[in-house]
Design an enzyme around this catalytic site. Structure first.
Site, PDB file in Angstrom:
ATOM      1  N   GLY A  26       4.761 -10.151   3.594  1.00 31.71           N
ATOM      2  CA  GLY A  26       5.471 -10.256   5.045  1.00 31.71           C
ATOM      3  C   GLY A  26       4.976 -10.863   5.901  1.00 31.71           C
ATOM      4  O   GLY A  26       3.836 -11.101   6.049  1.00 31.71           O
ATOM      5  N   LEU A  84       9.086  -3.378  11.808  1.00 33.74           N
ATOM      6  CA  LEU A  84       9.261  -1.970  10.994  1.00 33.74           C
ATOM      7  C   LEU A  84       7.449  -2.178  10.471  1.00 33.74           C
ATOM      8  O   LEU A  84       6.867  -3.174   9.705  1.00 33.74           O
ATOM      9  CB  LEU A  84       9.681  -2.273   9.619  1.00 33.74           C
ATOM     10  CG  LEU A  84      11.316  -2.259  10.226  1.00 33.74           C
ATOM     11  CD1 LEU A  84      12.260  -1.947   8.727  1.00 33.74           C
ATOM     12  CD2 LEU A  84      11.614  -0.924  10.939  1.00 33.74           C
ATOM     13  N   SER A  85       7.095  -0.925  10.376  1.00 31.47           N
ATOM     14  CA  SER A  85       5.350  -0.636  10.007  1.00 31.47           C
ATOM     15  C   SER A  85       5.138   0.715   9.286  1.00 31.47           C
ATOM     16  O   SER A  85       5.904   1.496   9.753  1.00 31.47           O
ATOM     17  CB  SER A  85       4.395  -0.915  11.022  1.00 31.47           C
ATOM     18  OG  SER A  85       3.245  -0.514  10.629  1.00 31.47           O
ATOM     19  N   HIS A  94       9.037   1.168   3.551  1.00 28.95           N
ATOM     20  CA  HIS A  94      10.242   0.989   4.264  1.00 28.95           C
ATOM     21  C   HIS A  94      11.071  -0.080   4.206  1.00 28.95           C
ATOM     22  O   HIS A  94      10.921  -0.733   3.163  1.00 28.95           O
ATOM     23  CB  HIS A  94       9.599   1.393   5.847  1.00 28.95           C
ATOM     24  CG  HIS A  94       8.479   0.215   6.118  1.00 28.95           C
ATOM     25  ND1 HIS A  94       8.846  -1.045   6.293  1.00 28.95           N
ATOM     26  CD2 HIS A  94       7.368   0.238   6.431  1.00 28.95           C
ATOM     27  CE1 HIS A  94       7.817  -1.772   6.428  1.00 28.95           C
ATOM     28  NE2 HIS A  94       6.912  -1.051   6.685  1.00 28.95           N
ATOM     29  N   MET A 150       0.861  -1.252   0.025  1.00 30.12           N
ATOM     30  CA  MET A 150       0.081  -0.104   0.010  1.00 30.12           C
ATOM     31  C   MET A 150       0.993   1.284  -0.162  1.00 30.12           C
ATOM     32  O   MET A 150       0.546   2.370   0.355  1.00 30.12           O
ATOM     33  CB  MET A 150      -0.902   0.104   1.168  1.00 30.12           C
ATOM     34  CG  MET A 150      -1.827  -1.181   1.289  1.00 30.12           C
ATOM     35  SD  MET A 150      -3.328  -0.885   2.005  1.00 30.12           S
ATOM     36  CE  MET A 150      -2.722  -0.539   3.782  1.00 30.12           C
ATOM     37  N   GLY A 151       2.284   0.873  -0.345  1.00 28.23           N
ATOM     38  CA  GLY A 151       3.138   2.255  -0.283  1.00 28.23           C
ATOM     39  C   GLY A 151       3.744   2.551   0.855  1.00 28.23           C
ATOM     40  O   GLY A 151       3.474   1.972   1.662  1.00 28.23           O
ATOM     41  N   ALA A 152       4.026   3.858   1.093  1.00 27.71           N
ATOM     42  CA  ALA A 152       4.652   4.342   2.192  1.00 27.71           C
ATOM     43  C   ALA A 152       5.661   3.259   2.517  1.00 27.71           C
ATOM     44  O   ALA A 152       5.813   2.546   3.790  1.00 27.71           O
ATOM     45  CB  ALA A 152       3.693   4.405   3.622  1.00 27.71           C
ATOM     46  N   GLY A 165      11.038  -2.873   5.629  1.00 26.88           N
ATOM     47  CA  GLY A 165      10.448  -4.003   5.401  1.00 26.88           C
ATOM     48  C   GLY A 165      10.236  -4.354   4.265  1.00 26.88           C
ATOM     49  O   GLY A 165      10.305  -5.392   3.582  1.00 26.88           O
ATOM     50  N   HIS A 166       9.716  -3.395   3.571  1.00 24.01           N
ATOM     51  CA  HIS A 166       9.085  -3.427   1.895  1.00 24.01           C
ATOM     52  C   HIS A 166      10.361  -4.054   1.200  1.00 24.01           C
ATOM     53  O   HIS A 166      10.367  -4.714   0.175  1.00 24.01           O
ATOM     54  CB  HIS A 166       8.375  -2.270   1.351  1.00 24.01           C
ATOM     55  CG  HIS A 166       7.204  -1.991   2.273  1.00 24.01           C
ATOM     56  ND1 HIS A 166       7.014  -1.181   2.977  1.00 24.01           N
ATOM     57  CD2 HIS A 166       6.020  -2.741   2.028  1.00 24.01           C
ATOM     58  CE1 HIS A 166       5.709  -1.041   3.398  1.00 24.01           C
ATOM     59  NE2 HIS A 166       5.236  -2.056   2.914  1.00 24.01           N
TER      60      HIS A 166
HETATM   61  O1  PAF Z   1      -0.272  -5.826   3.729  1.00 24.28           O
HETATM   62  C1  PAF Z   1      -0.455  -4.974   2.895  1.00 24.28           C
HETATM   63  O2  PAF Z   1       0.040  -3.785   2.631  1.00 24.28           O
HETATM   64  C2  PAF Z   1      -2.023  -4.852   2.176  1.00 24.28           C
HETATM   65  O3  PAF Z   1      -2.944  -5.670   3.176  1.00 24.28           O
HETATM   66  C3  PAF Z   1      -2.231  -5.719   0.983  1.00 24.28           C
HETATM   67  C4  PAF Z   1      -1.516  -7.064   0.917  1.00 24.28           C
HETATM   68  C5  PAF Z   1      -0.979  -5.186  -0.121  1.00 24.28           C
HETATM   69  C6  PAF Z   1      -3.142  -5.631   0.289  1.00 24.28           C
HETATM   70  O4  PAF Z   1      -3.918  -4.141   0.182  1.00 24.28           O
END
Ligand code: PAF
Length: 279
Positions: free
Chosen positions: A147, A184-185, A34, A30-32, A36-37
């Site tokens: 994650g 991380l979140s 960090h 969902m963007g933003a 972790g992504h």
């Molecule tokens: O974990 C997330 O960021 C969201 O729940 C996902 C899997 C992208 C679905 O919108």
């Protein structure tokens, strides 16, 4: 890195990436973004030839009083970060593309979504399962990475993909943590300095409970102690601290493997989740 917002263009671009038998990994976000992504994107790069990342702040997984409007959005920054990580394609549809007028279908993974975060956030996992199924159909990746921080989400997506015969592999990526152990979140950014310092009480309490349970301690006592420690550490309320079967998510009152400790708690206006394997 291509940035695509149209489904027909996306399909053509992904088919081109898959030419010659090359594989594509999808990292839904969902963007933003960090660290972790970034760890998910790097894992995707290790398991597939090309990486596609989606950014879509999905309205259907937010409740009416949740932070959909306030959810942090900075596509330019996210795109620069992803380009630097060698991502081939950013899929960034708008709400009308994802949910055209008259959209009437949703997916509910019965049972698995009812407890834990599902109890505190009614409809949340239906929104997640629906958008993830749509992302799988739009991108048609060979593998998708999620994650492990949202363990319940991962279990629900695995079950949905199995039940609906999606032809892709689903991989869980280990939780990325800050130096002090806080997972991380994107929501950590809502915390003031003091609340951010206090938030470490959540992983600390889970670590202590996991150790106690793996060491033969009584499950109910370890969970009660963890809840007390989280509140003492500065959280305002605890939604749940539970020991669950790691696959079925059934609540466990006695320790048996595979087990996972799951927790969600509120500090200030922010709700944080975390989990740990036990044993
Ligand atoms: O974990 C997330 O960021 C969201 O729940 C996902 C899997 C992208 C679905 O919108």
């Amino acid at each position: 890195m291509q940035i695509i917002r149209d489904i027909a263009m996306l399909r053509r671009a992904v088919s081109a990436l898959q030419q010659g038998g090359k594989s594509v990994a999808l990292v839904p976000t969902m963007g933003a973004l960090h660290e972790g992504h970034v760890s998910l994107v790097r894992m995707a790069g290790r398991v597939a030839d090309h990486v596609v990342v989606s950014i879509f702040v999905n309205p259907t997984q937010f409740g009416p009083n949740e932070d959909y409007a306030a959810y942090p959005r900075d596509e330019a920054r996210d795109a620069a970060l992803l380009a630097g990580e060698g991502v081939a394609l950013l899929w960034a549809p708008d709400v009308a593309t994802m949910y055209p007028g008259g959209h009437a279908t949703h997916i509910e993974v019965s049972g698995l979504g009812a407890d834990y975060c599902g109890a505190a956030r009614p409809g949340h996992f239906d929104g997640v399962a629906t958008v993830v199924a749509k992302l799988f159909n739009q991108v048609r990746p060979d593998v998708a990475i999620f994650g492990e921080k949202d363990w319940q989400q991962l279990a629900i997506i695995r079950r949905m993909a199995r039940d609906l015969d999606f032809a892709l592999d689903i991989l869980g990526a280990p939780i990325a943590r800050d130096k002090d152990g806080l997972a991380l979140s994107s929501r950590n950014g809502y915390l003031s300095k003091d609340l951010r310092e206090a938030a470490v009480a959540l992983p600390d309490a889970l670590k202590a409970a996991a150790k106690a349970i793996a060491g033969g301690g009584e499950v109910a006592a370890a969970l009660a102690q963890a809840e007390a420690d989280i509140l003492k550490g500065g959280f305002d309320s605890v939604d749940y601290v539970a020991l669950a079967d790691a696959d079925s998510l059934e609540r466990l009152t006695e320790f048996r493997k595979p087990a996972r400790l799951l927790a969600a708690a509120r500090i200030g206006k922010t709700r944080l989740i975390d989990n740990l394997p036990v044993g």
